[in-house]
Structures are given as structure tokens and as C-alpha cells.
Design an enzyme around this catalytic site. Structure first.
Site, mmCIF file in Angstrom:
data_model
loop_
_atom_site.group_PDB
_atom_site.id
_atom_site.type_symbol
_atom_site.label_atom_id
_atom_site.label_comp_id
_atom_site.label_asym_id
_atom_site.label_seq_id
_atom_site.Cartn_x
_atom_site.Cartn_y
_atom_site.Cartn_z
ATOM 1 N N MET A 30 -86.935 2.655 42.692
ATOM 2 C CA MET A 30 -85.929 2.836 43.738
ATOM 3 C C MET A 30 -85.890 1.560 44.601
ATOM 4 O O MET A 30 -85.501 1.603 45.769
ATOM 5 C CB MET A 30 -86.251 4.069 44.576
ATOM 6 C CG MET A 30 -86.179 5.342 43.739
ATOM 7 S SD MET A 30 -85.862 6.835 44.691
ATOM 8 C CE MET A 30 -87.238 6.853 45.781
ATOM 9 N N LEU A 33 -89.505 -3.346 45.883
ATOM 10 C CA LEU A 33 -90.564 -3.554 44.895
ATOM 11 C C LEU A 33 -91.811 -4.175 45.517
ATOM 12 O O LEU A 33 -91.732 -4.988 46.426
ATOM 13 C CB LEU A 33 -90.045 -4.461 43.772
ATOM 14 C CG LEU A 33 -88.782 -3.954 43.068
ATOM 15 C CD1 LEU A 33 -88.364 -4.928 41.975
ATOM 16 C CD2 LEU A 33 -88.976 -2.567 42.488
ATOM 17 N N HIS A 37 -95.078 -2.329 41.172
ATOM 18 C CA HIS A 37 -93.948 -2.401 40.233
ATOM 19 C C HIS A 37 -94.075 -3.630 39.334
ATOM 20 O O HIS A 37 -93.814 -3.559 38.134
ATOM 21 C CB HIS A 37 -92.616 -2.505 40.995
ATOM 22 C CG HIS A 37 -92.289 -1.321 41.834
ATOM 23 N ND1 HIS A 37 -92.293 -1.355 43.209
ATOM 24 C CD2 HIS A 37 -91.943 -0.055 41.496
ATOM 25 C CE1 HIS A 37 -91.945 -0.165 43.681
ATOM 26 N NE2 HIS A 37 -91.739 0.640 42.663
ATOM 27 N N ARG A 188 -93.399 2.621 50.837
ATOM 28 C CA ARG A 188 -93.447 3.146 52.206
ATOM 29 C C ARG A 188 -94.478 2.411 53.057
ATOM 30 O O ARG A 188 -94.403 2.435 54.287
ATOM 31 C CB ARG A 188 -93.762 4.631 52.181
ATOM 32 C CG ARG A 188 -92.627 5.473 51.635
ATOM 33 C CD ARG A 188 -92.934 6.940 51.756
ATOM 34 N NE ARG A 188 -91.749 7.744 51.549
ATOM 35 C CZ ARG A 188 -91.358 8.189 50.368
ATOM 36 N NH1 ARG A 188 -92.071 7.893 49.304
ATOM 37 N NH2 ARG A 188 -90.266 8.907 50.245
HETATM 38 O O1 PAF Z 1 -90.928 6.840 41.542
HETATM 39 C C1 PAF Z 1 -89.763 6.514 41.860
HETATM 40 O O2 PAF Z 1 -89.517 5.428 42.397
HETATM 41 C C2 PAF Z 1 -88.625 7.488 41.593
HETATM 42 O O3 PAF Z 1 -89.034 8.795 41.741
HETATM 43 C C3 PAF Z 1 -87.966 7.268 40.206
HETATM 44 C C4 PAF Z 1 -88.915 7.550 39.072
HETATM 45 C C5 PAF Z 1 -87.444 5.839 40.110
HETATM 46 C C6 PAF Z 1 -86.763 8.218 40.052
HETATM 47 O O4 PAF Z 1 -85.811 8.003 41.030
#
Ligand code: PAF
Length: 280
Positions: A30, A33, A37, A188
Site C-alpha cells: 500500500m 515503502l 518491502h 505506520r
Molecule cells: O499488507 C498490505 O500492505 C496490504 O494488506 C496488502 C496485502 C497490500 C493488500 O492491500
């Protein structure tokens, strides 16, 4: 690095790449990053010829409008970061592209995996996650999809829907990335001050204490002991649970299960933090 916003264009490109024998690795995000990630992308790059990262703040998985509005967004920075780690394709769809009809979750049977822990505190959250991940898998047709184990319940649910709905990819769970002191990395965390990051370490310390001492206490007594520690902290505890990592059933007696995992969720101010690890 190629950037796609339209489902149809990305699908064409992927089907062309597959015809050339390329394997597709996928990391769903989402945005906002962090090195967690980046680590998923790096590990995907080691196995697959083309790595696709999606950046989509999925409205159907937020149960609080405020959380959706405040979710950190920084696509320009994210794209730079992905370019630096040699990501091949970034998919940044609009809400209309992902939800052309109605912005709502599909009715997908999660067989109770969504009922405890995150499911209790975030009503319908996993319906939204399952809906968007199913759509992303259908668009991207990955051979492998990489998920961080910080969101263990999400990883299990995605693995479940991928198997049951025969969506295709092998779902791979990768270890939690932590900062140098042990705090699990999360988008977050950007909203925590340095001193709050120190306070948040109680989560990691509790998990480590549980790993060292679980054999001397029953699961419930272990949970009770850790709850007392949280009462002395500034964190507002949502749950500590010890569950079987396959069914997510709460464990009452150690001897009943071959494996056990501890899960913690707590709020620090307005920031919600989760973490988990295997006890055995
Ligand atoms: O973990 C996340 O960032 C979200 O839940 C995902 C897997 C991208 C789905 O929106």
C-alpha cells in the site's frame, strides 16, 4: 522500471513476458515503502525474472475512514526506492481501476481464519484484503507472491485463498524485518517519535521473554504475565494471543500442538503496532 496505471495495459505486458518464458514475482503493497518491502523485492528478484510491485491503498480493508485518510502516501519517493532496487514493474492503479463497479468486498469464505486477533479488532478488514489480493493475482498472474510475516494472519489468509480459489501463485512468507533494536518495521512507524520507538520495544521484548520462558508457564499464565508488563507501559494493549500457526486456534495446553506462535497488537498514541514470532 515500467510504471502501469491501467489494468488492461499491465495484463498485455505480462502475457507478452510470460510467452517469452519469464517468471513473475509479485509484492503487494500500500506504498509508504520501508526496508521491509525492499527486502521482499530483493528476495523476489533472486527467484523471478520480472518483479512487479503494486502500490494501492485499498479502501475496502480500512474499517476506520480516518485511518484510510491518514495512511501515509508518497508515490514519488516509493518509485525512486523501487528503481534503486531494480524493481521491473510498478503497478499504481486508481480506485476505479481496481473497483470498476462498486467499492466493496467480495464474499470470500475465509474459513474462520479471519475471526480472531486482527479480525476482532478490524471488522471486515480481511474481506477487503482477500478481495484486493484476489484481484491483483488475477491481473498480474504471478508465479510467486511474497508477503512479510509481520502480518502473519494476512499471509495465512492469502495462502488459503490462493489455494482454495486456485489463483495460481505460490505464496511465500518472508521473515519480519526489524530495526537495529528489534522493532518490527511498518509504514505506520513513520508516525512514531524516537522516544515512542523506544517505548514500542516492549512488544519485541515480550516476544523474546515468551520465547525464553514459555516452558515454565501455561499459555494463559504466560499471557497474563505479559499483560501485567503492558499495564506498566504507555502502550494500550489490544491482544496477546498464542495460537497454532496453521489454524490460528488459541492454544490452551502446549502439548496439544506441534507448533505455537505468539501474536501481539498494541496502540501507542494513534499508531497501531503488531508483531509475532514462533515459540516452537
Ligand atoms: O499488507 C498490505 O500492505 C496490504 O494488506 C496488502 C496485502 C497490500 C493488500 O492491500
Amino acid at each position: 522500471m515500467l510504471i502501469f496505471e491501467k489494468v488492461s495495459l499491465l495484463k498485455n505486458h505480462i502475457s507478452y513476458s510470460k510467452k517469452q518464458g519469464k517468471s513473475i514475482g509479485f509484492v503487494a503493497t500500500m506504498g509508504a515503502l520501508h526496508s521491509g518491502h525492499v527486502s521482499l523485492v530483493r528476495q523476489a528478484k533472486q527467484r523471478d525474472s520480472i518483479v512487479v510491485v503494486s502500490i494501492f491503498v485499498n479502501p475496502t480493508q480500512f474499517n476506520k475512514q480516518d485511518d484510510l485518510v491518514k495512511y501515509p502516501r508518497n508515490n514519488e519517493r516509493d518509485k525512486r526506492l523501487l528503481d534503486e532496487v531494480d524493481c521491473d514493474i510498478v503497478f499504481i492503479p486508481s480506485v476505479e481501476e481496481m473497483y470498476p463497479n462498486k467499492v466493496e468486498s467480495e464474499d470470500i469464505n475465509l474459513e474462520g481464519l479471519d475471526k480472531n486477533m486482527e479480525g476482532t479488532y478490524r471488522t471486515n478488514h480481511f474481506d477487503g484484503v482477500a478481495t484486493v489480493v484476489k484481484r491483483l493475482f488475477e491481473i498480474i498472474s504471478p508465479d510467486r507472491a511474497y508477503f512479510g510475516l509481520k502480518d502473519f494472519q494476512q499471509y495465512l489468509i492469502v495462502k488459503h485463498i490462493s489455494n482454495v480459489l486456485k489463483l495460481g501463485p505460490e505464496v511465500i512468507g518472508l521473515e519480519i524485518e526489524r530495526n537495529e533494536k528489534g522493532l518490527a518495521l511498518s509504514s505506520r512507524n513513520e508516525r512514531l517519535s524516537e522516544s515512542e520507538k523506544e517505548e514500542a520495544l516492549i512488544i519485541y521484548q515480550s516476544i523474546n521473554w515468551a520465547k525464553k520462558n514459555y516452558q515454565n508457564l501455561s499459555p494463559q499464565n504466560l499471557i497474563n504475565k505479559l499483560k501485567l508488563d503492558f499495564e506498566k507501559s504507555n502502550l494500550d494493549l489490544e491482544y496477546i494471543e498464542i495460537c497454532d500457526p496453521l489454524s490460528l486456534n488459541p492454544i490452551k495446553h502446549w502439548s496439544e500442538y506441534k507448533e505455537a506462535r505468539i501474536f501481539i497488537a498494541a496502540n501507542l498514541g494513534k499508531v497501531r503496532l503488531i508483531d509475532n514470532d514462533s515459540l516452537f
